[in-house]
Scaffold this motif. Structure first.
Motif, PDB file in Angstrom:
ATOM      1  N   VAL A  96      66.534   6.752 124.827  1.00 43.06           N
ATOM      2  CA  VAL A  96      66.850   8.184 124.688  1.00 43.06           C
ATOM      3  C   VAL A  96      68.354   8.425 124.682  1.00 43.06           C
ATOM      4  CG1 VAL A  96      66.614  10.453 125.779  1.00 43.06           C
ATOM      5  CG2 VAL A  96      64.661   8.890 125.732  1.00 43.06           C
ATOM      6  N   THR A  97      69.072   7.750 125.576  1.00 47.18           N
ATOM      7  CA  THR A  97      70.496   8.023 125.761  1.00 47.18           C
ATOM      8  C   THR A  97      71.343   7.551 124.585  1.00 47.18           C
ATOM      9  OG1 THR A  97      70.231   7.845 128.160  1.00 47.18           O
ATOM     10  CG2 THR A  97      72.470   7.674 127.293  1.00 47.18           C
ATOM     11  N   LEU A  98      71.130   6.332 124.118  1.00 44.47           N
ATOM     12  CA  LEU A  98      71.990   5.771 123.072  1.00 44.47           C
ATOM     13  C   LEU A  98      71.915   6.550 121.755  1.00 44.47           C
ATOM     14  CD1 LEU A  98      71.521   1.954 123.768  1.00 44.47           C
ATOM     15  CD2 LEU A  98      73.566   3.339 124.175  1.00 44.47           C
ATOM     16  N   PRO A  99      70.731   6.858 121.215  1.00 39.54           N
ATOM     17  CA  PRO A  99      70.707   7.658 119.977  1.00 39.54           C
ATOM     18  C   PRO A  99      71.305   9.055 120.158  1.00 39.54           C
ATOM     19  CG  PRO A  99      68.595   6.592 120.345  1.00 39.54           C
ATOM     20  CD  PRO A  99      69.386   6.414 121.600  1.00 39.54           C
ATOM     21  N   THR A 100      71.053   9.664 121.328  1.00 36.97           N
ATOM     22  CA  THR A 100      71.614  10.995 121.582  1.00 36.97           C
ATOM     23  C   THR A 100      73.132  10.936 121.637  1.00 36.97           C
ATOM     24  OG1 THR A 100      69.643  11.582 122.868  1.00 36.97           O
ATOM     25  CG2 THR A 100      71.586  12.970 123.148  1.00 36.97           C
ATOM     26  N   TYR A 102      75.100   8.693 120.337  1.00 38.48           N
ATOM     27  CA  TYR A 102      75.663   8.360 119.020  1.00 38.48           C
ATOM     28  C   TYR A 102      75.676   9.583 118.115  1.00 38.48           C
ATOM     29  CZ  TYR A 102      75.990   6.570 114.293  1.00 38.48           C
ATOM     30  OH  TYR A 102      76.366   6.372 112.980  1.00 38.48           O
ATOM     31  N   ALA A 103      74.579  10.346 118.116  1.00 37.63           N
ATOM     32  CA  ALA A 103      74.506  11.532 117.261  1.00 37.63           C
ATOM     33  C   ALA A 103      75.582  12.551 117.644  1.00 37.63           C
ATOM     34  CB  ALA A 103      73.123  12.165 117.367  1.00 37.63           C
ATOM     35  N   LEU A 104      75.783  12.745 118.939  1.00 37.69           N
ATOM     36  CA  LEU A 104      76.774  13.724 119.381  1.00 37.69           C
ATOM     37  C   LEU A 104      78.202  13.221 119.207  1.00 37.69           C
ATOM     38  CD1 LEU A 104      75.086  15.070 122.651  1.00 37.69           C
ATOM     39  CD2 LEU A 104      75.150  16.131 120.401  1.00 37.69           C
ATOM     40  N   SER A 105      78.367  11.931 118.993  1.00 37.26           N
ATOM     41  CA  SER A 105      79.714  11.396 118.776  1.00 37.26           C
ATOM     42  C   SER A 105      80.173  11.567 117.333  1.00 37.26           C
ATOM     43  CB  SER A 105      79.752   9.906 119.148  1.00 37.26           C
ATOM     44  OG  SER A 105      79.006   9.127 118.219  1.00 37.26           O
ATOM     45  N   ARG A 106      79.258  11.837 116.409  1.00 40.53           N
ATOM     46  CA  ARG A 106      79.619  11.976 114.997  1.00 40.53           C
ATOM     47  C   ARG A 106      80.122  13.387 114.716  1.00 40.53           C
ATOM     48  NH1 ARG A 106      80.502   7.183 114.705  1.00 40.53           N
ATOM     49  NH2 ARG A 106      81.424   7.857 112.736  1.00 40.53           N
ATOM     50  N   SER A 107      81.274  13.487 114.117  1.00 41.91           N
ATOM     51  CA  SER A 107      81.876  14.794 113.816  1.00 41.91           C
ATOM     52  C   SER A 107      81.121  15.535 112.724  1.00 41.91           C
ATOM     53  CB  SER A 107      83.339  14.609 113.397  1.00 41.91           C
ATOM     54  OG  SER A 107      83.429  13.737 112.273  1.00 41.91           O
ATOM     55  N   ASP A 108      80.341  14.822 111.907  1.00 40.52           N
ATOM     56  CA  ASP A 108      79.605  15.462 110.828  1.00 40.52           C
ATOM     57  C   ASP A 108      78.221  15.950 111.259  1.00 40.52           C
ATOM     58  OD1 ASP A 108      78.704  12.933 111.240  1.00 40.52           O
ATOM     59  OD2 ASP A 108      78.416  12.419 109.130  1.00 40.52           O
ATOM     60  N   PHE A 109      77.919  15.849 112.536  1.00 38.63           N
ATOM     61  CA  PHE A 109      76.629  16.314 113.046  1.00 38.63           C
ATOM     62  C   PHE A 109      76.672  17.826 113.247  1.00 38.63           C
ATOM     63  CE2 PHE A 109      74.021  17.213 116.916  1.00 38.63           C
ATOM     64  CZ  PHE A 109      72.782  17.105 116.304  1.00 38.63           C
ATOM     65  N   MET A 110      75.813  18.553 112.558  1.00 40.51           N
ATOM     66  CA  MET A 110      75.798  20.013 112.653  1.00 40.51           C
ATOM     67  C   MET A 110      75.261  20.433 114.029  1.00 40.51           C
ATOM     68  SD  MET A 110      74.418  21.193 108.885  1.00 40.51           S
ATOM     69  CE  MET A 110      74.542  22.903 109.410  1.00 40.51           C
ATOM     70  N   GLY A 111      75.920  21.392 114.628  1.00 39.27           N
ATOM     71  CA  GLY A 111      75.516  21.860 115.949  1.00 39.27           C
ATOM     72  C   GLY A 111      75.960  20.951 117.069  1.00 39.27           C
ATOM     73  N   ARG A 113      78.704  20.833 118.929  1.00 40.28           N
ATOM     74  CA  ARG A 113      79.257  21.521 120.096  1.00 40.28           C
ATOM     75  C   ARG A 113      78.168  22.270 120.869  1.00 40.28           C
ATOM     76  NH1 ARG A 113      84.352  22.881 121.478  1.00 40.28           N
ATOM     77  NH2 ARG A 113      85.087  22.108 119.470  1.00 40.28           N
ATOM     78  N   PHE A 114      77.263  22.927 120.149  1.00 39.08           N
ATOM     79  CA  PHE A 114      76.200  23.693 120.813  1.00 39.08           C
ATOM     80  C   PHE A 114      75.288  22.775 121.617  1.00 39.08           C
ATOM     81  CE2 PHE A 114      71.764  25.108 120.663  1.00 39.08           C
ATOM     82  CZ  PHE A 114      71.870  26.296 121.372  1.00 39.08           C
ATOM     83  N   VAL A 115      74.877  21.670 121.022  1.00 44.04           N
ATOM     84  CA  VAL A 115      73.976  20.740 121.709  1.00 44.04           C
ATOM     85  C   VAL A 115      74.666  20.117 122.920  1.00 44.04           C
ATOM     86  CG1 VAL A 115      72.624  18.625 121.481  1.00 44.04           C
ATOM     87  CG2 VAL A 115      72.697  20.266 119.592  1.00 44.04           C
ATOM     88  N   THR A 116      75.943  19.802 122.780  1.00 44.59           N
ATOM     89  CA  THR A 116      76.680  19.220 123.903  1.00 44.59           C
ATOM     90  C   THR A 116      76.758  20.199 125.065  1.00 44.59           C
ATOM     91  OG1 THR A 116      78.020  17.886 122.378  1.00 44.59           O
ATOM     92  CG2 THR A 116      78.863  18.185 124.616  1.00 44.59           C
ATOM     93  N   ILE A 117      77.060  21.455 124.776  1.00 48.13           N
ATOM     94  CA  ILE A 117      77.114  22.480 125.830  1.00 48.13           C
ATOM     95  C   ILE A 117      75.745  22.652 126.477  1.00 48.13           C
ATOM     96  CG2 ILE A 117      77.475  24.942 126.266  1.00 48.13           C
ATOM     97  CD1 ILE A 117      79.637  24.902 124.111  1.00 48.13           C
ATOM     98  N   PHE A 118      74.697  22.603 125.650  1.00 47.67           N
ATOM     99  CA  PHE A 118      73.337  22.722 126.164  1.00 47.67           C
ATOM    100  C   PHE A 118      73.052  21.634 127.195  1.00 47.67           C
ATOM    101  CE2 PHE A 118      68.856  21.485 125.910  1.00 47.67           C
ATOM    102  CZ  PHE A 118      68.239  22.682 126.225  1.00 47.67           C
TER     103      PHE A 118
END
Length: 304
Positions: A96-100, A102-111, A113-118
């Protein structure tokens, strides 16, 4: 003829290093002595431990505490249960942790900032014990291994550390070069990102593994079958049961008082033995991942 140039350190640097060495040595002794005391107390005579005679070396070599712990079948069963829960929990945590991260580390991932704050909000606001229990019950996880590993599948702090690692160690240029060769995000993650992330994986294994191994409160809430108890809960039960037995009845004769005091000293000795028994796996695993642990912590904490 080439002359070797010797670097002479300034006197102030030598004084500073000496002071730092003395301070760190003092801190090390403060931290190490309690651990050393537990070890020597676990193999000393119970009366010597109770009388405060054990300070630097064992007094009256005695392994009775370990004998009392290991002759209980529930201890070994709890040991096996804890290993199973820890291994399953760490596998789920990494999945669960590694894919999450990695996804949040990519600048081209939409949302992004919102998901990180969540996720960050959950670090400061918790639903509480009762709502969590009701959710676990409604999912049908009571009295099962899933009750111990699913609610804590993602540790936000660990995810942020892994996210920082991916962000600082896997530049966008590497992904772009991979895409030119026909490599998508999923393939890049499994074939390039993960093989280059052994340091942060070691960090997560250690953090999550120690957390699962030391956890007992979730088992206390969600498990009712004592055959499924992890080691920590078994050890707690042994100590509580022994304390309860000591408090039963009223010893009146001198012989009964002596026997009661002997049992009380044995319970105190068992406490030290239980600490050592429950700490063995962590003491074995940590040296194996120490190199990756130090590297991963430093890389994962440089930038936020």
């Amino acid at each position: 003829m080439i002359k070797t140039l010797k670097m002479h350190r300034a006197k102030s640097d030598a004084i500073f290093d000496t002071i730092i060495f003395i301070v760190l040595t003092f801190i090390f002794l403060i931290v190490a002595y309690p651990l050393y005391f537990v070890i020597i107390s676990s193999i000393s005579d119970p009366s010597a431990v109770a009388g405060g005679k054990v300070i630097w070396v064992p007094v009256g070599l005695n392994f009775r505490g370990y004998e009392e712990v290991f002759k209980n079948d529930s201890v070994m069963r709890g040991f096996v249960n804890s290993i199973i829960y820890t291994v399953m929990g760490v596998i789920l945590n990494l999945a669960v942790t590694l894919p999450t991260a990695y996804a949040l580390s990519r600048s081209d991932f939409m949302g992004n900032r919102f998901v990180t704050i969540f996720y960050l909000i959950t670090m400061f606001v918790s639903g509480g014990m009762i709502p969590t229990y009701l959710v676990v019950k409604s999912c049908g996880f009571l009295d099962s291994v899933w009750a111990l590993i699913v609610p804590g599948a993602l540790g936000v702090y660990n995810m942020i550390v892994a996210r920082t690692f991916f962000k600082t160690s896997l530049p966008n240029e590497l992904l772009e070069a991979s895409k030119l060769d026909g490599c998508g995000n999923t393939r890049f993650f499994f074939h390039i990102a993960l093989p280059l992330s052994s340091a942060i994986i070691a960090i997560l294994i250690l953090y999550y593994g120690v957390g699962h191994w030391n956890s007992y409160f979730s088992a206390l809430l969600y498990l009712s079958d004592n055959k499924k108890f992890p080691l920590q809960l078994v050890l707690r039960s042994i100590l509580v049961l022994n304390e309860a037995q000591l408090q039963k009845g009223g010893a009146s004769t001198a012989q009964q008082l002596i026997e009661l005091e002997r049992q009380r000293q044995l319970v105190e000795l068992m406490k030290y033995s239980l600490i050592i028994v429950s700490s063995i796996p962590v003491m074995i695993i940590y040296p194996l991942v120490q190199k990756h642990f130090v590297k991963g912590v430093m890389i994962g904490s440089v930038k936020g």
